[in-house]
Design an enzyme around this catalytic site. Structure first.
Site, PDB file in Angstrom:
ATOM      1  N   CYS A 392       0.843  -1.281   0.218  1.00  0.00           N
ATOM      2  CA  CYS A 392       0.273  -0.138  -0.176  1.00  0.00           C
ATOM      3  C   CYS A 392       1.117   1.238  -0.348  1.00  0.00           C
ATOM      4  CB  CYS A 392      -0.527   0.499   1.194  1.00  0.00           C
ATOM      5  SG  CYS A 392      -0.103  -0.126   2.596  1.00  0.00           S
ATOM      6  N   HIS A 675      -1.765   1.457   7.425  1.00  0.00           N
ATOM      7  CA  HIS A 675      -2.181   0.579   6.620  1.00  0.00           C
ATOM      8  C   HIS A 675      -2.098   2.264   5.607  1.00  0.00           C
ATOM      9  CE1 HIS A 675      -4.320  -0.027   2.601  1.00  0.00           C
ATOM     10  NE2 HIS A 675      -5.496   0.771   2.822  1.00  0.00           N
TER      11      HIS A 675
END
EC number: 3.4.19.12
Lengths: 721, 100
Positions: A392, A675
């Site tokens: 990510c 994340h």
């Protein structure tokens, strides 16, 4: 008839003796201050103009020759050419006028510099005038020597006595100097069109040598617009007079290529009818004549049957016969070179130029007739990115980069030309492919495995399946992209060089890859700014300044050690803290170059130049000896803001430093695991949230309320190259 | 020699004239004025350009007043400020030049 018009003219010479000489002086010393010229002019004006206010103008009307106000002089030598009406234009830039006339008219004056002063002290009035005129003719003839020779005139045969009549003298003079030009080279002191032309040509070649790319680009442009050949009148004009007159007039009066040219323009370039410096002046390309737009220039062109004039504020050619502006490819090339020289001389940017498609571009446009119309609320340009296992960090940076307007302009216009055959190893080519994928219209998520692999290969510290820092990835990507751009360029140059002149630029290209401050690859053009750091010695107040290029600005979020432990609340706070003078303390004494000893000092950062895209890195991850932690405090950041207060030179009002937010990268989670997501501006006022393969609409409020880890701002107003 | 001419000459000599001209051109392009005027010319040509009788001069006389009103005030103001700064910066030099 001509004699009649000339006699008042010669009286002027007697009356205002100091006038021409003052001009001569000012031309001689090229470094003459404007003040001096002005003073001289005023003196002359006072002495001369009030008494005979309109003689000067009348004379110019009659003859288009004004050797008082203008060093430019012309000879209307109607009999020289077979056409019968052709007029030779000579530009004597600078004066030295009267050397040749002396010799030419046969008064036996040696052609040297002292003769110049002999002009204002005329013996027989008429001869002096003819002298001045013939000098012009002489220069013209020298310049158009070939043309005259082509005309089939016998060399140097005197037709009439000097001073007998202006026309005859001129004619004779022309032939005489034609002979001279064959026998002896032009006198060095004679500032003539030849000399100006040489200056212009020299400057042009220097420019070409400096920017080797320019040559090829002009060649491209020329091949593309070769169809522009002006009108038939201009063609016949060029056939007869060549491009040289145009080139010199353009270089001296439309785009002044150097100080000398500006001086000439400041003094001589005013309307011959009304004396105004006019908003739009035209210069006749057949003879020496400047006139305002409208009646002044058109009446001249009509009366003299001259066709071609040059509009001086934009350098456009005007054809009176067609009653229209005309466009000629060769002339445009010369004009472009002059514009570049002017920009270089004045250290300014080149100004806006309309886009002229090259042959290649035209063919591409014709071959791909289908256009894609981008409407609001369209999703083209948006694609989700698959998470390949903790990637990510890469996805959010790629989303931010793809939505960088300048970068997408570059890649969408297919500007990257990879020199190496192994383009699969080139990250720039990969990003180029990525842009094609993003804008292909497909909506399925993309897999970035190739990009990841390339990054792994070129930035080893990011290799592996661990979670990485998005900021680190961003910097590494820029670095690899930059290196590949430089490599591609070098290989490209080598290829073109080996075909032409061997490998000469090896050293220069390799050196440019080392210092990226001077590189002009797309990454540096968009992302590189210059940081100024001033270290002030506390003992002597001596300042030592250093400059460092930067790609991003990393901002501290923790408590400040000084100023009572304030924590910054906004991006502006952070920037103020970043650019505040910082006391280096007694532990970090720096050797002062003026004191020659180690002294306490303060250090202050400021922004010397800003990149088109400024990225801020909020240091949310704190690594200290005691504890590693994430600072999750809310930092307010604006959508639009002005960076002027943080610049090194705040007074320089020429620049515009307003920036707009276009991408925000966020991190959720802890320092060890988490994340990344990104908000990007898809269209104006349309924001989307990119969370790997999921793309959702977002409001501006959501964006501004987010935590913010990397903030990307784009410059609102771009400067021209 | 009038003040205006002195200013003209001075700005030409220092190169500021060309810089101001560039600034104006850039601003007019940026604010869309150029495109508007282009469009205006196109419309006029479509209306009256049938046959070859319509000349550039006619087009210019027709377009000029309209084009003038289209120039945004912000651009005029910026240019005025810029010229003012240049002239105040060089006031002393120009005054020197003014003295006989």
């Amino acid at each position: 008839m001509r004699l009649g018009t000339l006699s008042p003219y010669s009286h002027e010479f007697k009356k205002s003796e100091n006038r021409p000489s003052s001009y001569l002086i000012s031309f001689r010393s090229q470094s003459a201050k404007v003040a001096k010229i002005r003073r001289k002019q005023r003196k002359c004006d006072k002495a001369f103009v009030p008494s005979q206010p309109c003689t000067k103008r009348t004379k110019t009307k009659e003859n288009s020759v004004d050797s008082n106000t203008s060093v430019l002089s012309s000879a209307s030598s109607s009999s020289t050419y077979s056409s019968g009406s052709a007029v030779v234009a000579g530009i004597g830039v600078g004066v030295g006028n009267n050397k040749r006339p002396g010799a030419g008219v046969g008064r036996g004056t040696a052609a040297n510099e002292t003769v110049a002063s002999s002009a204002p002290t005329p013996t027989p009035a008429t001869t002096t005038t003819t002298g001045a005129l013939t000098s012009a003719a002489g220069r013209c003839a020298a310049f158009f020597g070939e043309a005259v020779a082509r005309g089939g005139r016998g060399g140097g045969a005197g037709v009439g006595g000097a001073g007998e009549s202006a026309t005859k003298a001129k004619k004779e003079e022309e032939q005489l100097t034609k002979g001279q030009s064959q026998k002896s080279p032009l006198n060095a002191a004679d500032f003539s069109i030849v000399r100006s032309l040489r200056t212009v040509e020299k400057l042009a070649t220097e420019l070409d040598a400096n920017v080797s790319a320019t040559a090829s680009s002009t060649a491209d442009a020329s091949s593309a617009v070769m169809s522009e050949t002006g009108c038939r009148h201009y063609q016949s004009y060029v056939k007869e007079h060549s491009y040289d007159t145009f080139r010199v007039i353009d270089a001296y009066f439309a785009a002044c290529v150097n100080r000398d040219a500006r001086e000439k323009k400041a003094i001589h370039c005013n309307c011959f009818e009304c004396g105004s410096y006019g908003i739009q002046l035209y210069a006749c390309l057949h003879c020496i004549y400047f006139g305002c737009r409208g009646a002044h220039i058109t009446s001249h062109l009509r009366a003299k049957k001259h066709n071609v004039a040059l509009e001086l504020s934009h350098g456009t050619l005007y054809c009176y016969a067609c009653r229209d502006f005309i466009y000629d490819a060769r002339s445009r090339e010369y004009a472009l070179i002059n514009r570049k020289l002017e920009a270089k001389d004045l250290q300014k940017s080149l100004g806006w130029q309309p886009w002229i498609p090259t042959a290649k571009e035209t063919n591409l446009l014709l071959a791909n007739a289908r256009r894609r119309l981008v409407r609001p609320n369209q999703t083209i340009g948006l694609r989700g990115l698959l998470n390949l296992g903790a990637t990510c960090f890469m996805n959010c940076i790629v989303q931010a980069l793809v939505h960088t307007p300048l970068l997408s302009d570059y890649f969408m216009s297919d500007r990257h030309d990879c020199g190496s055959k192994s383009s699969h190893k080139c990250l720039v080519c990969e990003v180029s492919r990525l842009f094609q994928e993003f804008y292909s219209g497909s909506r399925s998520p993309l897999s970035l495995h190739r990009l990841l692999h390339l990054i792994w290969n070129h930035a080893k510290h990011l290799a592996g399946y661990e979670q990485q820092d998005a900021h680190e990835f961003f910097i590494a990507t820029l670095d690899v992209l930059h290196r590949h751009c430089v490599k591609a360029k070098a290989e490209h140059e080598n290829k073109s060089n080996s075909s032409s002149s061997g490998s000469g630029t090896n050293s220069s290209s390799s050196s440019s890859s080392h210092c990226y401050g001077q590189c002009n690859c797309i990454i540096d053009q968009i992302f590189t700014g210059m940081l100024q750091s001033d270290v002030v010695c506390q003992a002597c107040n001596g300042v030592s300044t250093t400059f460092d290029p930067f790609w991003d600005i990393s901002l501290d979020l923790g408590e400040t050690t000084t100023h009572g432990g304030v924590t910054p609340k906004t991006l502006i706070d952070c920037l103020e803290r970043y650019t505040r003078a910082e006391h280096l303390g007694s532990a970090a004494k720096i050797k002062c170059s003026t004191c020659k000893s180690y002294q306490e000092s303060t250090k202050q950062f400021s922004l010397r130049t800003l990149p088109s895209v400024v990225s801020f890195h909020l240091k949310r991850f704190e690594h200290s000896a005691l504890i590693d932690r994430k600072i999750s405090s809310f930092i307010q950041f604006p959508v639009e803001f002005d960076m002027t207060p943080f610049m090194s030179e705040k007074k320089n009002a020429y620049g515009d430093f307003r920036f707009s937010l276009y991408a925000v990268v966020n991190h959720v989670g802890t320092i060890d695991t988490g994340h990344y997501t990104a908000y990007v501006r898809h269209q104006k006022d349309t924001w989307v949230k990119c969370d790997d393969h999921v793309i959702t609409m977002a409001s501006l409020k959501q964006v501004l309320d987010s935590e913010g880890y990397l903030l990307f701002y784009h410059k609102n107003v771009l400067e021209y190259e | 020699m009038t003040v205006s001419n002195t200013v003209d000459q001075y700005t030409v000599l220092s190169g500021d004239r060309s810089k101001i001209k560039d600034l104006l051109c850039n601003r007019l392009t940026e604010c869309g004025w150029r495109d508007e005027v282009r469009l205006l010319c196109r419309t006029i040509l479509l209306e009256k350009g049938t046959g070859n009788s319509f000349t550039v001069e006619q087009l210019i006389t027709e377009v000029t007043p309209k084009a003038r009103t289209l120039v945004p005030d912000a651009v005029k103001k910026e240019l005025l400020m810029k010229i003012r700064t240049i002239l105040t910066e060089n006031e002393s030099e120009i005054e020197d030049a003014e003295e006989p």
